[in-house]
Design an enzyme around this catalytic site. Structure first.
Site, mmCIF file in Angstrom:
data_model
loop_
_atom_site.group_PDB
_atom_site.id
_atom_site.type_symbol
_atom_site.label_atom_id
_atom_site.label_comp_id
_atom_site.label_asym_id
_atom_site.label_seq_id
_atom_site.Cartn_x
_atom_site.Cartn_y
_atom_site.Cartn_z
ATOM 1 N N LYS A 121 57.666 56.013 -2.903
ATOM 2 C CA LYS A 121 57.239 56.556 -4.056
ATOM 3 C C LYS A 121 55.671 56.665 -3.929
ATOM 4 O O LYS A 121 55.014 57.669 -4.330
ATOM 5 C CB LYS A 121 57.908 56.029 -5.221
ATOM 6 C CG LYS A 121 57.353 56.707 -6.678
ATOM 7 C CD LYS A 121 58.094 55.917 -7.634
ATOM 8 C CE LYS A 121 57.355 54.480 -7.766
ATOM 9 N NZ LYS A 121 57.919 53.984 -8.831
ATOM 10 N N ASP A 159 60.052 59.068 -9.131
ATOM 11 C CA ASP A 159 59.910 57.942 -10.222
ATOM 12 C C ASP A 159 61.158 58.190 -11.335
ATOM 13 O O ASP A 159 61.725 59.214 -10.964
ATOM 14 C CB ASP A 159 58.557 57.947 -10.986
ATOM 15 C CG ASP A 159 58.202 59.195 -11.675
ATOM 16 O OD1 ASP A 159 59.132 60.257 -11.832
ATOM 17 O OD2 ASP A 159 56.980 59.175 -11.976
#
Length: 215
Positions: A136, A155
């Site tokens: 991420k 996220d």
């Protein structure tokens, strides 16, 4: 479940703002702006489980104090007000600085990044070799320097919306590398179906949750 019509209407209203922000990101790598690229790396090292605005304020505080390029771990830590896990993150910043900043000439990131044949290989390297970056965070960093057109920043905001639009069945409690890449592939297909590029879709979904186009 949200409707695509509602999403398209939001996109119609803010598409120009999204494109402008992504244009600003692309300029960093196009101008070979080593210092700005390095700042984005530090920002993304801070973001896990912390609010983006708080993390950027911490980066600005580090810059004002001169601790992006010098200073010890405790000095770095003192600037991370509101950032979670500040002890670990101060250490990650110090390690990143030792790797990517030359004491005599400053950051050297653009040429390093351009040495990779493709962004996927670069992301793998970042995850493997830069302490504190997962998929991420590495994807977030690459998007923020103009290289994230085909990458997903998974996220909680994005996962929640992917679930809402039926792209995934549920928000996973954790993400293995394999699961991350699987959801990224599904988001890429969704992006193609609705004809909104991945990097624009990320900012669009983030805006839908946070009410602003930020980073």
């Amino acid at each position: 479940m949200d409707t695509l019509g509602e999403l398209r209407e939001i996109y119609r209203k803010i598409a120009s703002e999204i494109k402008a922000r992504l244009g600003e990101f692309r300029q960093l790598i196009e101008r070979c702006d080593d210092y700005a690229i390095y700042k984005e790396l530090i920002f993304c090292l801070l973001t896990p489980q912390s609010k983006a605005r708080v993390c950027w304020q911490a980066v600005c505080r580090l810059e004002e104090a001169g601790f992006l390029l010098r200073g010890g771990q405790e000095q770095i830590r003192s600037c991370l007000i509101g950032v979670r896990f500040k002890n670990n993150k101060a250490r990650y910043i110090l390690e990143a600085r030792n790797r990517f900043v030359c004491p005599s000439s400053g950051p050297y990131m653009a040429d390093f990044i351009k040495g990779f044949d493709n962004v996927l290989d670069l992301r793998k390297w970042l995850v493997r070799d830069v302490k504190g970056l997962g998929y991420k965070e590495a994807s977030h960093f690459l998007r923020n320097i103009g290289l994230g057109r085909d990458l997903a920043i998974l996220d909680r905001h994005i996962l929640k919306n992917l679930c809402s639009f039926g792209v995934i069945d549920e928000v996973p409690s954790s993400l293995t590398v394999g699961r991350y890449l699987e959801i990224e592939a599904r988001m890429r297909e969704f992006s193609d179906e609705i004809d909104i590029p991945m990097d624009e879709l990320d900012l669009l979904l983030w805006y839908k949750e946070a009410g602003e186009v930020f980073k």
